[in-house]
Design an enzyme around this catalytic site. Structure first.
Site, PDB file in Angstrom:
ATOM      1  N   HIS A  36       0.830  -1.219   0.000  1.00  0.00           N
ATOM      2  CA  HIS A  36       0.000   0.000   0.000  1.00  0.00           C
ATOM      3  C   HIS A  36       0.863   1.267   0.000  1.00  0.00           C
ATOM      4  CE1 HIS A  36      -4.031  -1.799   0.325  1.00  0.00           C
ATOM      5  NE2 HIS A  36      -3.393  -2.780   0.946  1.00  0.00           N
ATOM      6  N   THR A  37       2.063   1.135  -0.492  1.00  0.00           N
ATOM      7  CA  THR A  37       2.924   2.314  -0.641  1.00  0.00           C
ATOM      8  C   THR A  37       2.925   2.810  -2.086  1.00  0.00           C
ATOM      9  OG1 THR A  37       4.700   0.705  -0.768  1.00  0.00           O
ATOM     10  CG2 THR A  37       4.545   1.967   1.273  1.00  0.00           C
ATOM     11  N   ASP A 173       1.621  -3.794  -9.450  1.00  0.00           N
ATOM     12  CA  ASP A 173       1.310  -5.107 -10.029  1.00  0.00           C
ATOM     13  C   ASP A 173       1.611  -5.147 -11.529  1.00  0.00           C
ATOM     14  OD1 ASP A 173       0.377  -5.315  -7.497  1.00  0.00           O
ATOM     15  OD2 ASP A 173      -1.733  -5.563  -8.021  1.00  0.00           O
ATOM     16  N   TYR A 223     -10.163  -0.827  -0.291  1.00  0.00           N
ATOM     17  CA  TYR A 223      -8.925  -0.382  -0.951  1.00  0.00           C
ATOM     18  C   TYR A 223      -9.062   1.078  -1.380  1.00  0.00           C
ATOM     19  CZ  TYR A 223      -4.936  -0.393  -4.140  1.00  0.00           C
ATOM     20  OH  TYR A 223      -3.744  -0.104  -4.757  1.00  0.00           O
TER      21      TYR A 223
HETATM   22  C1  GLA Z   1      -3.095  -4.307  -4.905  1.00  0.00           C
HETATM   23  C2  GLA Z   1      -2.930  -3.154  -5.886  1.00  0.00           C
HETATM   24  C3  GLA Z   1      -1.494  -2.620  -5.871  1.00  0.00           C
HETATM   25  C4  GLA Z   1      -1.008  -2.340  -4.455  1.00  0.00           C
HETATM   26  C5  GLA Z   1      -1.317  -3.516  -3.529  1.00  0.00           C
HETATM   27  C6  GLA Z   1      -1.014  -3.186  -2.094  1.00  0.00           C
HETATM   28  O1  GLA Z   1      -2.369  -5.421  -5.313  1.00  0.00           O
HETATM   29  O2  GLA Z   1      -3.262  -3.550  -7.187  1.00  0.00           O
HETATM   30  O3  GLA Z   1      -1.410  -1.472  -6.674  1.00  0.00           O
HETATM   31  O4  GLA Z   1      -1.545  -1.150  -3.965  1.00  0.00           O
HETATM   32  O5  GLA Z   1      -2.672  -3.918  -3.609  1.00  0.00           O
HETATM   33  O6  GLA Z   1       0.337  -2.965  -1.924  1.00  0.00           O
END
Ligand code: GLA
Length: 385
Positions: A36-37, A173, A223
Protein backbone atom coordinates in the site's frame (compact mmCIF):
# COMPACT_ATOMS: atom_id res chain seq x y z
CA UNK A 1 5.93 -20.09 -17.47
CA UNK A 2 3.71 -23.08 -17.89
CA UNK A 3 4.09 -24.95 -21.18
CA UNK A 4 0.77 -26.71 -20.56
CA UNK A 5 -1.10 -23.41 -20.33
CA UNK A 6 0.43 -22.22 -23.58
CA UNK A 7 -0.40 -25.48 -25.31
CA UNK A 8 -3.98 -25.36 -24.04
CA UNK A 9 -4.71 -21.85 -25.33
CA UNK A 10 -2.96 -22.53 -28.61
CA UNK A 11 -4.80 -25.80 -29.30
CA UNK A 12 -8.14 -24.26 -28.42
CA UNK A 13 -7.42 -21.24 -30.61
CA UNK A 14 -6.56 -23.35 -33.65
CA UNK A 15 -9.63 -25.52 -33.08
CA UNK A 16 -12.00 -22.56 -32.58
CA UNK A 17 -10.73 -19.94 -35.02
CA UNK A 18 -8.77 -22.07 -37.53
CA UNK A 19 -5.82 -19.67 -37.37
CA UNK A 20 -2.33 -19.60 -35.94
CA UNK A 21 -2.23 -17.20 -32.94
CA UNK A 22 0.46 -15.11 -31.31
CA UNK A 23 1.21 -16.52 -27.87
CA UNK A 24 1.83 -14.36 -24.82
CA UNK A 25 2.70 -15.29 -21.25
CA UNK A 26 2.15 -12.71 -18.52
CA UNK A 27 3.11 -13.52 -14.92
CA UNK A 28 1.60 -12.74 -11.55
CA UNK A 29 3.75 -11.26 -8.83
CA UNK A 30 4.82 -11.50 -5.24
CA UNK A 31 5.89 -8.56 -3.11
CA UNK A 32 8.65 -8.93 -0.53
CA UNK A 33 7.78 -5.69 1.29
CA UNK A 34 6.22 -2.27 0.58
CA UNK A 35 2.47 -2.80 0.75
CA UNK A 36 0.00 0.00 0.00
CA UNK A 37 2.92 2.31 -0.64
CA UNK A 38 2.67 2.33 -4.44
CA UNK A 39 -0.25 4.76 -4.71
CA UNK A 40 1.54 6.99 -2.21
CA UNK A 41 4.40 7.41 -4.72
CA UNK A 42 6.58 5.23 -2.47
CA UNK A 43 8.79 2.17 -2.80
CA UNK A 44 7.77 -1.47 -3.31
CA UNK A 45 9.76 -4.68 -3.76
CA UNK A 46 7.89 -7.05 -6.08
CA UNK A 47 8.98 -9.85 -8.41
CA UNK A 48 7.23 -11.64 -11.25
CA UNK A 49 6.61 -15.35 -10.64
CA UNK A 50 6.25 -18.53 -12.65
CA UNK A 51 2.46 -18.51 -12.43
CA UNK A 52 0.40 -16.34 -14.73
CA UNK A 53 -1.86 -16.00 -17.74
CA UNK A 54 -1.28 -17.51 -21.17
CA UNK A 55 -3.02 -15.76 -24.06
CA UNK A 56 -3.46 -16.77 -27.70
CA UNK A 57 -4.44 -13.82 -29.87
CA UNK A 58 -4.99 -13.12 -33.56
CA UNK A 59 -6.85 -10.68 -35.82
CA UNK A 60 -10.46 -11.46 -36.65
CA UNK A 61 -12.34 -10.80 -39.89
CA UNK A 62 -15.73 -11.79 -38.54
CA UNK A 63 -16.90 -8.20 -37.98
CA UNK A 64 -16.66 -8.53 -34.20
CA UNK A 65 -14.16 -9.53 -31.51
CA UNK A 66 -14.29 -12.58 -29.27
CA UNK A 67 -12.64 -13.30 -25.92
CA UNK A 68 -12.71 -16.72 -24.28
CA UNK A 69 -11.67 -17.48 -20.69
CA UNK A 70 -10.84 -21.15 -20.98
CA UNK A 71 -10.75 -22.01 -17.30
CA UNK A 72 -14.16 -20.41 -16.76
CA UNK A 73 -15.60 -21.79 -19.97
CA UNK A 74 -16.90 -18.29 -20.68
CA UNK A 75 -17.08 -16.46 -24.03
CA UNK A 76 -17.93 -12.87 -24.95
CA UNK A 77 -18.41 -11.29 -28.35
CA UNK A 78 -18.10 -7.51 -28.62
CA UNK A 79 -17.95 -4.71 -31.14
CA UNK A 80 -15.10 -2.27 -30.82
CA UNK A 81 -17.25 0.82 -31.43
CA UNK A 82 -19.74 -0.16 -28.72
CA UNK A 83 -17.57 -0.95 -25.72
CA UNK A 84 -18.99 -0.68 -22.24
CA UNK A 85 -18.09 -2.25 -18.90
CA UNK A 86 -19.56 -5.67 -18.24
CA UNK A 87 -21.07 -6.71 -14.91
CA UNK A 88 -19.05 -5.89 -11.80
CA UNK A 89 -16.49 -8.47 -10.80
CA UNK A 90 -16.37 -10.26 -14.17
CA UNK A 91 -13.16 -11.22 -15.98
CA UNK A 92 -14.43 -9.48 -19.10
CA UNK A 93 -13.75 -6.00 -17.72
CA UNK A 94 -10.00 -6.65 -17.71
CA UNK A 95 -10.09 -7.34 -21.44
CA UNK A 96 -12.66 -4.70 -22.43
CA UNK A 97 -11.03 -2.13 -20.15
CA UNK A 98 -7.69 -2.44 -21.92
CA UNK A 99 -9.29 -1.99 -25.35
CA UNK A 100 -11.27 1.02 -24.07
CA UNK A 101 -8.11 2.63 -22.69
CA UNK A 102 -6.35 2.21 -26.03
CA UNK A 103 -9.31 3.93 -27.67
CA UNK A 104 -9.22 6.73 -25.07
CA UNK A 105 -5.70 7.41 -26.29
CA UNK A 106 -6.86 7.37 -29.92
CA UNK A 107 -4.92 4.19 -30.57
CA UNK A 108 -6.69 2.16 -33.23
CA UNK A 109 -6.95 -1.61 -33.04
CA UNK A 110 -8.97 -3.88 -35.31
CA UNK A 111 -11.14 -6.84 -34.39
CA UNK A 112 -9.36 -9.68 -32.66
CA UNK A 113 -9.91 -13.05 -31.04
CA UNK A 114 -8.25 -13.95 -27.77
CA UNK A 115 -8.23 -17.07 -25.60
CA UNK A 116 -6.81 -16.89 -22.09
CA UNK A 117 -6.06 -19.40 -19.39
CA UNK A 118 -4.25 -18.93 -16.09
CA UNK A 119 -2.87 -20.73 -13.07
CA UNK A 120 -2.83 -17.93 -10.50
CA UNK A 121 -5.46 -18.81 -7.91
CA UNK A 122 -8.08 -16.04 -7.91
CA UNK A 123 -8.03 -13.82 -4.83
CA UNK A 124 -4.56 -15.04 -3.84
CA UNK A 125 -3.11 -11.53 -3.89
CA UNK A 126 -0.69 -12.54 -6.66
CA UNK A 127 -2.31 -10.19 -9.12
CA UNK A 128 -3.96 -12.30 -11.74
CA UNK A 129 -5.69 -9.08 -12.81
CA UNK A 130 -2.49 -7.28 -13.79
CA UNK A 131 -1.28 -10.44 -15.54
CA UNK A 132 -4.47 -10.54 -17.58
CA UNK A 133 -4.46 -6.83 -18.46
CA UNK A 134 -0.81 -7.00 -19.46
CA UNK A 135 -1.36 -10.09 -21.61
CA UNK A 136 -4.10 -8.27 -23.53
CA UNK A 137 -2.27 -4.98 -24.05
CA UNK A 138 0.98 -6.78 -24.91
CA UNK A 139 -0.79 -9.06 -27.40
CA UNK A 140 -2.63 -6.15 -29.06
CA UNK A 141 0.59 -4.13 -29.25
CA UNK A 142 2.30 -6.97 -31.12
CA UNK A 143 -0.66 -7.84 -33.30
CA UNK A 144 -1.46 -4.31 -34.51
CA UNK A 145 2.13 -3.01 -34.35
CA UNK A 146 1.09 -0.17 -32.04
CA UNK A 147 4.65 0.75 -31.07
CA UNK A 148 3.83 1.09 -27.37
CA UNK A 149 6.63 0.94 -24.84
CA UNK A 150 6.37 -1.28 -21.77
CA UNK A 151 5.82 1.86 -19.70
CA UNK A 152 2.92 2.90 -21.97
CA UNK A 153 1.43 -0.56 -21.69
CA UNK A 154 1.44 -0.73 -17.90
CA UNK A 155 -0.23 2.66 -17.64
CA UNK A 156 -2.96 1.41 -19.99
CA UNK A 157 -3.39 -1.74 -17.89
CA UNK A 158 -3.61 0.34 -14.72
CA UNK A 159 -6.22 2.70 -16.20
CA UNK A 160 -8.27 -0.30 -17.33
CA UNK A 161 -8.39 -1.38 -13.71
CA UNK A 162 -9.39 2.11 -12.53
CA UNK A 163 -12.07 2.72 -15.12
CA UNK A 164 -13.52 -0.69 -15.98
CA UNK A 165 -12.83 -2.74 -12.87
CA UNK A 166 -13.30 0.11 -10.39
CA UNK A 167 -10.17 -0.42 -8.29
CA UNK A 168 -7.95 2.66 -8.02
CA UNK A 169 -4.81 0.54 -7.86
CA UNK A 170 -1.22 1.75 -7.86
CA UNK A 171 1.36 0.71 -10.45
CA UNK A 172 3.17 -2.11 -8.60
CA UNK A 173 1.31 -5.11 -10.03
CA UNK A 174 1.35 -4.06 -13.67
CA UNK A 175 5.01 -3.03 -13.38
CA UNK A 176 6.18 -6.26 -11.78
CA UNK A 177 4.21 -8.40 -14.21
CA UNK A 178 5.59 -6.52 -17.24
CA UNK A 179 9.19 -5.85 -16.17
CA UNK A 180 9.96 -8.94 -14.07
CA UNK A 181 13.48 -10.40 -14.33
CA UNK A 182 14.26 -14.07 -13.69
CA UNK A 183 15.71 -14.65 -10.19
CA UNK A 184 15.36 -10.96 -9.33
CA UNK A 185 13.06 -8.74 -7.30
CA UNK A 186 12.60 -5.13 -8.35
CA UNK A 187 13.06 -2.28 -5.91
CA UNK A 188 10.62 0.04 -7.60
CA UNK A 189 10.26 3.75 -7.01
CA UNK A 190 6.59 4.30 -7.82
CA UNK A 191 7.12 8.03 -8.39
CA UNK A 192 9.68 7.70 -11.15
CA UNK A 193 8.41 4.24 -12.18
CA UNK A 194 12.03 3.07 -12.39
CA UNK A 195 13.38 0.05 -10.55
CA UNK A 196 16.66 -1.47 -9.47
CA UNK A 197 16.84 -5.27 -9.80
CA UNK A 198 18.14 -7.27 -6.83
CA UNK A 199 19.21 -10.82 -7.46
CA UNK A 200 17.41 -12.91 -4.89
CA UNK A 201 19.54 -15.68 -3.54
CA UNK A 202 18.81 -16.21 0.11
CA UNK A 203 21.22 -19.17 0.29
CA UNK A 204 19.80 -21.51 2.92
CA UNK A 205 16.50 -19.57 3.09
CA UNK A 206 13.69 -19.17 0.62
CA UNK A 207 10.40 -17.42 0.04
CA UNK A 208 7.24 -19.48 0.39
CA UNK A 209 3.60 -18.44 0.03
CA UNK A 210 0.67 -19.75 2.01
CA UNK A 211 -2.76 -19.00 0.57
CA UNK A 212 -5.57 -18.57 3.09
CA UNK A 213 -7.97 -19.42 0.25
CA UNK A 214 -10.27 -16.68 1.46
CA UNK A 215 -11.14 -13.35 -0.12
CA UNK A 216 -13.42 -11.27 2.06
CA UNK A 217 -15.96 -9.14 0.26
CA UNK A 218 -15.80 -5.34 0.21
CA UNK A 219 -12.05 -5.49 -0.31
CA UNK A 220 -12.30 -3.26 -3.41
CA UNK A 221 -14.18 -0.49 -1.65
CA UNK A 222 -11.90 -0.77 1.40
CA UNK A 223 -8.93 -0.38 -0.95
CA UNK A 224 -10.35 2.72 -2.59
CA UNK A 225 -11.26 4.19 0.81
CA UNK A 226 -7.70 3.82 2.03
CA UNK A 227 -6.32 5.44 -1.06
CA UNK A 228 -8.66 8.44 -0.59
CA UNK A 229 -7.69 8.70 3.09
CA UNK A 230 -4.00 8.83 2.14
CA UNK A 231 -4.67 11.46 -0.50
CA UNK A 232 -6.66 13.67 1.83
CA UNK A 233 -3.88 13.52 4.44
CA UNK A 234 -1.24 14.48 1.87
CA UNK A 235 -3.45 17.42 0.96
CA UNK A 236 -3.63 18.49 4.59
CA UNK A 237 0.15 18.19 4.81
CA UNK A 238 0.49 20.09 1.55
CA UNK A 239 2.70 17.43 -0.01
CA UNK A 240 2.24 15.66 -3.34
CA UNK A 241 2.00 12.24 -1.72
CA UNK A 242 2.67 10.57 1.64
CA UNK A 243 6.04 9.54 0.27
CA UNK A 244 7.07 13.15 0.88
CA UNK A 245 5.99 13.22 4.53
CA UNK A 246 7.85 12.29 7.71
CA UNK A 247 6.48 11.06 11.02
CA UNK A 248 7.27 14.52 12.44
CA UNK A 249 5.21 16.18 9.68
CA UNK A 250 2.31 13.95 10.52
CA UNK A 251 2.49 14.98 14.18
CA UNK A 252 1.75 18.56 13.16
CA UNK A 253 -1.74 17.66 11.94
CA UNK A 254 -2.62 15.11 14.60
CA UNK A 255 -5.59 17.23 15.74
CA UNK A 256 -7.00 17.52 12.24
CA UNK A 257 -7.37 13.84 11.40
CA UNK A 258 -9.20 10.93 12.99
CA UNK A 259 -7.01 8.59 15.07
CA UNK A 260 -7.76 5.82 12.55
CA UNK A 261 -6.57 7.87 9.59
CA UNK A 262 -3.56 9.08 11.54
CA UNK A 263 -2.51 5.45 12.04
CA UNK A 264 -3.03 4.70 8.36
CA UNK A 265 -0.81 7.55 7.25
CA UNK A 266 1.77 6.63 9.89
CA UNK A 267 1.77 3.07 8.56
CA UNK A 268 2.45 4.28 5.01
CA UNK A 269 5.34 6.50 6.10
CA UNK A 270 6.85 3.68 8.19
CA UNK A 271 6.32 1.02 5.53
CA UNK A 272 8.02 3.18 2.95
CA UNK A 273 11.05 3.48 5.24
CA UNK A 274 11.00 -0.26 5.88
CA UNK A 275 11.12 -0.92 2.15
CA UNK A 276 14.26 1.15 1.76
CA UNK A 277 15.82 -0.62 4.77
CA UNK A 278 14.87 -3.98 3.28
CA UNK A 279 16.80 -3.19 0.10
CA UNK A 280 19.88 -2.49 2.22
CA UNK A 281 19.37 -5.70 4.23
CA UNK A 282 19.18 -7.73 1.02
CA UNK A 283 22.30 -6.02 -0.28
CA UNK A 284 24.10 -6.90 2.96
CA UNK A 285 22.75 -10.47 2.99
CA UNK A 286 21.24 -9.65 6.39
CA UNK A 287 18.23 -11.96 6.45
CA UNK A 288 17.53 -11.47 10.17
CA UNK A 289 16.93 -7.77 9.57
CA UNK A 290 14.91 -8.45 6.43
CA UNK A 291 12.74 -10.91 8.34
CA UNK A 292 12.18 -8.48 11.21
CA UNK A 293 11.10 -5.79 8.73
CA UNK A 294 8.67 -8.24 7.13
CA UNK A 295 7.09 -9.02 10.53
CA UNK A 296 6.84 -5.29 11.29
CA UNK A 297 5.16 -4.78 7.93
CA UNK A 298 2.48 -7.30 8.83
CA UNK A 299 1.94 -5.74 12.20
CA UNK A 300 1.38 -2.36 10.55
CA UNK A 301 -0.93 -3.78 7.89
CA UNK A 302 -2.98 -5.53 10.54
CA UNK A 303 -3.14 -3.03 13.41
CA UNK A 304 -2.64 0.34 11.69
CA UNK A 305 -3.71 0.04 8.07
CA UNK A 306 -6.32 -2.57 8.96
CA UNK A 307 -6.29 -4.60 5.75
CA UNK A 308 -5.55 -8.01 7.27
CA UNK A 309 -8.06 -10.60 8.46
CA UNK A 310 -8.18 -13.43 11.03
CA UNK A 311 -6.93 -16.04 8.58
CA UNK A 312 -3.86 -14.00 7.56
CA UNK A 313 -3.07 -13.00 11.15
CA UNK A 314 -3.32 -16.64 12.19
CA UNK A 315 -0.80 -17.78 9.55
CA UNK A 316 1.63 -15.04 10.58
CA UNK A 317 1.25 -16.13 14.22
CA UNK A 318 2.10 -19.69 13.16
CA UNK A 319 5.23 -18.37 11.48
CA UNK A 320 6.25 -16.45 14.61
CA UNK A 321 6.07 -19.64 16.64
CA UNK A 322 8.63 -21.29 14.38
CA UNK A 323 12.22 -20.10 14.82
CA UNK A 324 13.08 -21.20 11.28
CA UNK A 325 10.77 -18.56 9.83
CA UNK A 326 12.60 -15.24 9.84
CA UNK A 327 9.66 -13.16 8.64
CA UNK A 328 6.06 -13.47 7.45
CA UNK A 329 3.35 -11.05 6.39
CA UNK A 330 0.21 -10.71 4.36
CA UNK A 331 0.85 -9.82 0.74
CA UNK A 332 -1.07 -7.66 -1.74
CA UNK A 333 -4.24 -5.66 -1.16
CA UNK A 334 -5.30 -7.71 1.88
CA UNK A 335 -8.54 -9.14 3.36
CA UNK A 336 -7.40 -12.59 2.27
CA UNK A 337 -4.97 -14.11 -0.20
CA UNK A 338 -1.45 -15.20 0.71
CA UNK A 339 1.16 -14.68 3.35
CA UNK A 340 4.77 -14.49 2.19
CA UNK A 341 7.25 -16.28 4.44
CA UNK A 342 11.03 -16.11 4.63
CA UNK A 343 11.90 -19.58 5.85
CA UNK A 344 14.91 -21.89 6.16
CA UNK A 345 14.95 -24.22 3.14
CA UNK A 346 15.50 -27.31 5.25
CA UNK A 347 12.45 -26.49 7.42
CA UNK A 348 10.07 -25.09 4.81
CA UNK A 349 8.12 -28.30 4.25
CA UNK A 350 7.79 -29.05 7.93
CA UNK A 351 6.57 -25.52 8.63
CA UNK A 352 4.11 -25.71 5.74
CA UNK A 353 2.70 -28.95 7.16
CA UNK A 354 2.39 -27.69 10.73
CA UNK A 355 0.83 -24.39 9.64
CA UNK A 356 -1.60 -26.16 7.28
CA UNK A 357 -2.73 -28.54 10.01
CA UNK A 358 -3.24 -25.72 12.51
CA UNK A 359 -5.13 -23.68 9.88
CA UNK A 360 -7.43 -26.60 9.12
CA UNK A 361 -8.14 -27.08 12.82
CA UNK A 362 -8.87 -23.44 13.39
CA UNK A 363 -10.90 -22.52 10.29
CA UNK A 364 -12.10 -25.91 9.11
CA UNK A 365 -10.74 -25.27 5.65
CA UNK A 366 -7.49 -25.93 3.82
CA UNK A 367 -4.80 -23.41 3.01
CA UNK A 368 -2.45 -23.92 0.03
CA UNK A 369 1.32 -23.69 -0.07
CA UNK A 370 3.28 -22.40 -3.10
CA UNK A 371 7.00 -22.57 -3.73
CA UNK A 372 7.55 -19.96 -6.43
CA UNK A 373 10.33 -19.10 -8.87
CA UNK A 374 11.10 -15.48 -9.67
CA UNK A 375 10.60 -15.10 -13.40
CA UNK A 376 10.68 -12.87 -16.46
CA UNK A 377 7.89 -10.40 -17.17
CA UNK A 378 5.27 -10.43 -19.94
CA UNK A 379 6.70 -11.87 -23.16
CA UNK A 380 5.91 -13.49 -26.48
CA UNK A 381 6.23 -17.25 -26.52
CA UNK A 382 7.84 -18.26 -29.78
CA UNK A 383 8.00 -22.02 -29.61
CA UNK A 384 5.24 -23.98 -31.29
CA UNK A 385 4.02 -27.32 -30.14
C1 GLA B 1 -3.09 -4.31 -4.90
C2 GLA B 1 -2.93 -3.15 -5.89
C3 GLA B 1 -1.49 -2.62 -5.87
C4 GLA B 1 -1.01 -2.34 -4.46
C5 GLA B 1 -1.32 -3.52 -3.53
C6 GLA B 1 -1.01 -3.19 -2.09
O1 GLA B 1 -2.37 -5.42 -5.31
O2 GLA B 1 -3.26 -3.55 -7.19
O3 GLA B 1 -1.41 -1.47 -6.67
O4 GLA B 1 -1.55 -1.15 -3.96
O5 GLA B 1 -2.67 -3.92 -3.61
O6 GLA B 1 0.34 -2.97 -1.92
Amino acid sequence: MSATLIKDVKDKFVETFKADPLLVFSPGRINIIGEHTDYNDGFVFPAAVDKGIAAAIQKSDSGHSTAIALDLDSTINFELDKLKPSKEGSWENYVLGVVAELQNRNIVVGDFNIIIKGNIPGGSGMSSSAALENSVVFGLNELFKLGLSKHDMILISQKAEHNYVGVNCGIMDQYASMFGIKNNALHLDCRTVESKPYEINFKDHQLMLINTNVKHSLSDSAYNDRRSACESISELLDVKALRDATEADLETIIDKVTPANYQKALYVIQENNRTVKAAKAIEDGDLETLGALIYQSHNGLSTQYKVSCDELDFLVEQAKKNKHVLGARMMGGGFGGCTINLVAKSEAKAFAETASKAYKNKFDKACSVYFIQLSDGTHLVRQTY
